[in-house]
Every structure is written in C-alpha cells, then in structure tokens.
Scaffold this active site. Sequence first.
Site, PDB file in Angstrom:
ATOM      1  N   SER A 202      -8.624  12.252   6.579  1.00 60.72           N
ATOM      2  CA  SER A 202      -8.732  10.693   5.813  1.00 60.72           C
ATOM      3  C   SER A 202      -8.801  10.526   4.740  1.00 60.72           C
ATOM      4  O   SER A 202      -8.304  11.386   4.203  1.00 60.72           O
ATOM      5  CB  SER A 202      -9.871   9.652   7.023  1.00 60.72           C
ATOM      6  OG  SER A 202     -10.276   8.350   6.849  1.00 60.72           O
ATOM      7  N   GLU A 327      -1.881   5.155  13.965  1.00 60.87           N
ATOM      8  CA  GLU A 327      -2.648   5.461  12.971  1.00 60.87           C
ATOM      9  C   GLU A 327      -3.366   4.059  12.653  1.00 60.87           C
ATOM     10  O   GLU A 327      -4.818   3.680  12.270  1.00 60.87           O
ATOM     11  CB  GLU A 327      -2.143   6.201  11.568  1.00 60.87           C
ATOM     12  CG  GLU A 327      -2.232   7.551  11.529  1.00 60.87           C
ATOM     13  CD  GLU A 327      -3.504   8.579  11.666  1.00 60.87           C
ATOM     14  OE1 GLU A 327      -4.588   7.893  11.710  1.00 60.87           O
ATOM     15  OE2 GLU A 327      -3.410   9.573  11.807  1.00 60.87           O
ATOM     16  N   HIS A 435      -6.114   7.307  14.595  1.00 62.60           N
ATOM     17  CA  HIS A 435      -7.338   7.895  13.327  1.00 62.60           C
ATOM     18  C   HIS A 435      -8.274   8.830  14.455  1.00 62.60           C
ATOM     19  O   HIS A 435      -8.963   8.472  15.407  1.00 62.60           O
ATOM     20  CB  HIS A 435      -7.617   6.922  12.740  1.00 62.60           C
ATOM     21  CG  HIS A 435      -7.887   7.325  11.082  1.00 62.60           C
ATOM     22  ND1 HIS A 435      -6.830   7.836  10.572  1.00 62.60           N
ATOM     23  CD2 HIS A 435      -9.425   6.990  10.826  1.00 62.60           C
ATOM     24  CE1 HIS A 435      -7.729   8.067   9.069  1.00 62.60           C
ATOM     25  NE2 HIS A 435      -8.761   7.423   9.432  1.00 62.60           N
TER      26      HIS A 435
END
Length: 529
Positions: A202, A327, A435
């Site tokens: 990230s 995501e 994610h």
Amino acid sequence: MGSSSSKCPPTEEVTISSGRIIGRRFLHDSDKAVNAFQGIPFANPPIGERRFKKPEPCDTWEGVKECNAFGNRGMQVSSMYEKWKHGPVSEDCLYLNVFAPGWKSSNEKGFAVMVFIHGGAFVSDSTVKYGDTMLSKYLVTKDVIVVTTQYRLGFLGFWSTGDSSCVDNLGLWDQTRALEWVKENIEAFGGDPTNVTIMGQSAGGASVDLLSISPISRDLFHKVIPMAGNGSADWATQENAVERCREWANQKMKIDDGGDSKEFISKLRLEAATKFATSMNVKPNASVKEGIQIGPRIDGLFFPRPLAELRKEAGIKPRMVGCCQYEGLMFMIAVMGKKNRSAFESVIAMMIPESVTDFKKKRDEMLEEFMKEDDLTKSMANLFSDLFLNVSCQQFVLDWLATGHDQIYLYTFDYFNEKSWGPLGYVMPVKGATHCSEIPYILGKGLIWDFDLNEKDIEMLEKVTAAWSNFAKFGNPNGENGENPLGVEWKPATKEFPMRCISINWESTMQEEFHGGRPMRWIEYRKGL
C-alpha cells in the site's frame, strides 16, 4: 508493546553501531531457531528541537540493551482497542526489528536481507501489526533476514512549509535512515549488505518505489517489491501538502503561518504531538488522490527533479510488482446499491476527464464494456480496482520498461480465505482478494482481521514466501534452479509482453493480459493527461 511470542530464551549479544543488544530466540525448540531483536532504535527520538528535522543516527549507550518488544507506534489516531492490542503511539517511534536465522548461511557473504515498510496511507499503522513469530517461521526460515521498520507518520512525517524552514518528506528520510542502519549493521546479524531487497504494501509499496527513484536513497538496496501501491499511482505524491499543513495548523492548533515559516515552525514545535495525529480518510466519491490526507511531495531535495526524469537515472534493479484481484472493494462499501448506469458514469468520468481527446467516445466505450457484464457488482468492483491500483500497476511496468529495464515480474494476487475479513465479510459486496489480502501469505499475519490459517492457507503461505524469498536471494521468484514454487514458471513482463503476469492462486497460472487488459486500455485512453 510485547511480542506475540513468550518464554523465549535470550540470544547471544550482538554489537551494533550504537552499542550491544540482546534479543530472544523464536522457534528455539526447532532446528531452525530465529534470533529476534525488536525495538532497536535506528535514530535519535525526533522530539523537541528534532521535530521537523532529518533523523539523526542514534546515540551510543552503555551496557546491553534488551530488544525484545516492539517500539512505540508513530503518532496516529487510535481506538482504545488498538492501543490495547498494538501498544502506545508516540512521536518517539523510530524503531526497527531484525529477525535473523540462528544458523550460518551457506553463502559466504551472508543471508539476503528483506526490509519491509508498512502501509497505512502514510498516516497510520506500525510494525507490530505485521507480527513476528509467523514471519520468522515461514519467511526467515527460507534463509533470509527480515527487517521491519517504522517511520514518522501523517503531519509529523510529511509536514511542509514549501521552503527550507521544514524538511519535506521526513517519513521517507526516516526510511532512508533505516536503510543506512541496515547497511551499517546487518553483517552483525549474519546478513549480506550487498543483497538487500526493500518491499512494502500500500503506502509502503509506494514508498519503496519512491525510495528506488530518489538519489538520496536508491543506492542503499538492490531489489524492489512494491505491493498494492507504487510511485506511478496518482495518490503516491501530493501537490497541495503546503496548503493542507497550513489548514491543519489553523484548525487543530489555531496557529497561522503569518508569512514567516521559521516562526511558524517554532510555534509548532511547542504543540503536543497528539495534535498532529490523524487517520486514514477514504473518500469513495472523490478521486483516490484526494483521499490521501498528507504524504510525499516533489520537494526539490529528496526528489530534485520530476519522477519521470529520476526513473531514467535510477539504474537497473530487479523489480516485482502487483496487487490483489479486487483492490477497490473498500471504496465500494460506501456505494453499495448504486450499481446503475449513472454510478458507473460518474466513476468513469473521473478516470477520463473532459481534457482527454474524444473523451465522450472513450467514456461511452468503457461504460459499455462494464455494463455488458451480467454481474454489475463485480463490474463495479473491477472499476474501483482499476481506479485505485490496477492502472498504476500497469503504468509502473511501462514506466520502468521505458527506462531500459528488460524484465519486471508482474502479478495479481487472487487467492483468499473469506475468514480473513472477519465481520467485514458480511458487508463485502464481492467475495475475493482485496487490499491487504496478500499479507497473511507473505508475513503470516492477518491484517484486516486476525484469523487461524487452515491447511490450505499454510500451503499457500509456503508457496508465496518461497517465491518472495527466491526473488530476494536471486532476483528471480522461480528460484536459482527453476524450482517454480508457485507451480508454474513466472515469466516476466517485457517490452514485447508488457501485460504478462502471473495469477497467484491455489493453482497459479500465467496470463498474457493483466486484469484482462483493462488497465492498459485505460492508459491508452488517458494519454495526454
């Protein structure tokens, strides 16, 4: 904050640049015990007059420092549960952790080193959340040293006045200082300072890519793994950091810059660190860039020239990049039930603004591509995923191939266990890897939710950590002799095949088009922006 492992015997003393330390031996009853040193200070506390300044090498100490617990987390807004589970937050947060094999390396130079930089939108998270014993058991035992490091977060880590009164990008300077520490000290733990891989997820993924571009940091390591984030993402850098910092000072501290940046910074040094704490601010109906409250800035020092120019100067390094299947699910939670034509139109309009040539025609073509699917929920998940990360991952590959890189390993992580979501599983509109879903299979720690790995999960963890450690050791996830731990040869993306990627799943497969070719199509349609 303590480790999840208890009753571990002490390690032997290790002498580093600041003094002597002692840690604990994880897996001490096995034939592959791991020496764990947690909470090692790699810089002086950035408090008082050191606030808003570059990190300084840590002062020396007398005696032996016990390094058997995670250090303070960086300043962030935390719930009482988070403080209980993950420990206190503090401006004094520049600590790292070393997990090293307790046996001698077969390589005379020592073990390959993997430095992990955590994510959290540049404003939250810490090393404690990513664990210790599981990454030791499944990653370190594959003959690598793993270092996890912290850095200043949010407004303390990325404050900017737009001039020399305050050093920009302090979070990145902290990460750089940690890498300098690794170069100076990793041999003491059996590591090879000439074989260091940086990886992050990230905002951590964006960080490692940016570190590989900057002339300040790019020569401190040798391989790069940006996961679910990279410097090609529009949210990786901020254009209005100065304005956001002024606004924060006005709202939270009632301090105006008064046109004098030095006086402004002097006043801010007197404020409590808690006043700079913030948290992630996801805005699903705005651009992803607007959802990042504060972060890296092109400042003329850490980044002396535009990123495109710096990429050309950065030199060739093996790179592995990718993201998860869906995501964008986190953004979808706020728009559930809005899967009609207008909902798609509004997101597509953000992707293809009116400044694009033939924008109306291109918008209509992309709209029809998404609307033709039977399952509009999955179509919306794909659209938000493109917006958040898919396009930037494909752009990352193109950006680096354009600089002369001859191969980049691209992946999409598609395996998931629904239990990894915890209670969020009841509201997730689509079932699939999202994610942070890759973290349990790289570090062995559930990030969205703590969950027990089943036998299938553990086998996936073994496969993925083998590929990641192979890349760190040899620059090739397939292994030195083509062992192919994922069950298929992972072929790199090249100039001839820029979309080629591996789908990492229970049965991994090679694919010629990353996410069905949609990210490349977006890139073609958005040319000229």
